[in-house]
Design an enzyme around this catalytic site. Structure first.
Site, PDB file in Angstrom:
ATOM      1  N   GLN A   1      -6.815  -6.393  -4.848  1.00  0.00           N
ATOM      2  CA  GLN A   1      -6.538  -7.599  -5.632  1.00  0.00           C
ATOM      3  C   GLN A   1      -6.361  -7.307  -7.115  1.00  0.00           C
ATOM      4  OE1 GLN A   1      -5.878 -10.586  -4.720  1.00  0.00           O
ATOM      5  NE2 GLN A   1      -6.581 -10.774  -2.614  1.00  0.00           N
TER       6      GLN A   1
ATOM      7  N   SER B   1      -2.774  -2.295  -2.106  1.00  0.00           N
ATOM      8  CA  SER B   1      -1.977  -2.935  -1.063  1.00  0.00           C
ATOM      9  C   SER B   1      -0.747  -3.548  -1.710  1.00  0.00           C
ATOM     10  CB  SER B   1      -2.806  -4.011  -0.356  1.00  0.00           C
ATOM     11  OG  SER B   1      -2.085  -4.614   0.697  1.00  0.00           O
ATOM     12  N   ALA B   2       0.444  -3.159  -1.246  1.00  0.00           N
ATOM     13  CA  ALA B   2       1.680  -3.511  -1.945  1.00  0.00           C
ATOM     14  C   ALA B   2       1.918  -5.009  -2.061  1.00  0.00           C
ATOM     15  CB  ALA B   2       2.877  -2.852  -1.248  1.00  0.00           C
ATOM     16  N   HIS B   3       1.651  -5.765  -1.000  1.00  0.00           N
ATOM     17  CA  HIS B   3       2.015  -7.186  -1.048  1.00  0.00           C
ATOM     18  C   HIS B   3       1.160  -7.980  -2.025  1.00  0.00           C
ATOM     19  CE1 HIS B   3      -1.288  -7.577   1.923  1.00  0.00           C
ATOM     20  NE2 HIS B   3      -1.353  -8.837   1.551  1.00  0.00           N
TER      21      HIS B   3
ATOM     22  N   THR C   1       4.149   8.350  11.172  1.00  0.00           N
ATOM     23  CA  THR C   1       5.300   8.541  10.295  1.00  0.00           C
ATOM     24  C   THR C   1       5.227   7.591   9.102  1.00  0.00           C
ATOM     25  OG1 THR C   1       6.658   9.165  12.201  1.00  0.00           O
ATOM     26  CG2 THR C   1       7.825   8.498  10.194  1.00  0.00           C
TER      27      THR C   1
ATOM     28  N   CYS D   1      -7.341 -13.333   5.318  1.00  0.00           N
ATOM     29  CA  CYS D   1      -7.435 -12.535   6.543  1.00  0.00           C
ATOM     30  C   CYS D   1      -8.443 -13.085   7.536  1.00  0.00           C
ATOM     31  CB  CYS D   1      -7.812 -11.094   6.197  1.00  0.00           C
ATOM     32  SG  CYS D   1      -6.603 -10.265   5.148  1.00  0.00           S
TER      33      CYS D   1
END
Length: 330
Positions: free
Chosen positions: A143, A159-161, A194, A279
């Protein structure tokens, strides 16, 4: 991300297309380091939850210690860890921490910004105590990254989003690979699977865009008036209780109406809010964060969480305030 889709090859493959993908991946890794001012290693993951599992499951340390207000991903990654209490203002109880870190080389997990209340932990003071005892600090910066500078931690989660990047990609930042046991074949042997090259390139680009202000403070001005009206109506503005509240996440208890009812009513008005962290809000269970802060059960039941992103507009914030008042006065 379009560049990543054009490089449709496994970065671990030795052929020419694989080498092109590897070059783009490694370039993105260096861009992430520069954007964050991080001088250690970067392990790309599918998000914060996987990064937490890697850190807490494979760190070369002794006891695991986690604060009682950590995200569910942290708590589930270390189910046997000792939970460190917080004070009513959400800050970690340093007296208990000072005793707990006397264990042999502990790993302490503490968040930069709480996802339910927006409270910031004093990670500089926590790091001083942990390092003074010979332990390691894992900072959950999901955050905070992109909004605030990284803390002085041994490992950090992003976390990218959370800062405008794509969903389904994140990273575990590690000062030195010697802190971790290898967990798989990719990412220099520290992660299985991957790499998500389009996602990684999107993550790097989003972090670089965070060189500008994450969100204009003027966008949130109407919240100040709402805070006073909330108090006047008998509601609870949780930021009033916090040790170090941030502007991007607010927890608000409306008088008379339950949090679950508010979530539905706001949704009908076209506004997305949650009860607890996004979440876990689908479970409609009592927030473990508010319980740990000793928030009165009635207040906790009436509390919603509303967050504001890089693309939030002033009109959207004003509309939220308008609907909140309509519901509170109904």
């Amino acid at each position: 991300m379009e560049e990543g889709f054009a490089l449709w090859a496994n970065p671990s493959s030795p052929h020419a297309e694989g080498r092109k993908a590897r070059a783009a991946l490694e370039d993105a890794r260096e861009r992430v380091k520069r954007a964050l001012g991080w001088d250690g290693e970067v392990i790309f993951t599918s998000g914060a939850s996987e990064a937490a599992a890697l850190a807490l499951g494979h760190a070369k340390t002794g006891a695991r210690l986690v604060s009682a207000v950590e995200h569910d991903a942290i708590l589930k990654a270390a189910p046997d860890a000792e939970r460190l209490p917080v004070l009513p203002d959400g800050a970690l109880d340093f007296e208990t921490l000072d005793e707990a870190v006397q264990r042999e080389r502990p790993l302490v997990a503490a968040q930069q910004v709480n996802s339910e209340t927006g409270n910031r932990q004093d990670l500089a003071a926590i790091a001083e105590r942990v390092h003074g005892a010979g332990g390691l600090l894992l900072a959950d910066c999901a955050q905070g990254a992109g909004k605030f500078a990284l803390p002085h931690a041994d490992m950090a989660i992003i976390s990218a989003h959370k800062f405008g990047g794509p969903i389904g990609v994140g990273a575990l930042l590690v000062k030195n690979f010697t802190m971790l046991e290898p967990a798989g074949g990719q990412e220099r042997g520290y992660r299985r699977g991957t790499e998500n090259l389009p996602g990684v390139l999107g993550l790097a680009a989003a972090l670089e865009a965070c060189g500008d202000a994450y969100l204009d403070r003027a966008t949130l001005e109407s919240l100040d008036q709402l805070a006073q009206e909330c108090r006047d109506l008998g509601g609870t503005w949780l930021s009033d209780r916090l040790s170090d509240p941030t502007p991007y996440i607010r927890a608000i208890a409306m008088p008379k109406m339950s949090g679950s009812a508010q979530v539905m009513r706001f949704d009908m008005a076209g506004i997305s809010v949650s009860q607890g962290s996004a979440c876990s809000s689908g479970t409609m269970k009592t927030s473990h964060v508010l319980q740990a802060m000793q928030v009165e059960s009635d207040v906790a039941d009436r509390t919603i969480r509303v967050s504001f992103g890089w693309n939030t507009t002033r009109a959207e914030v004003e509309r939220f305030c308008e609907v909140w008042l309509e519901l509170a006065k109904a």
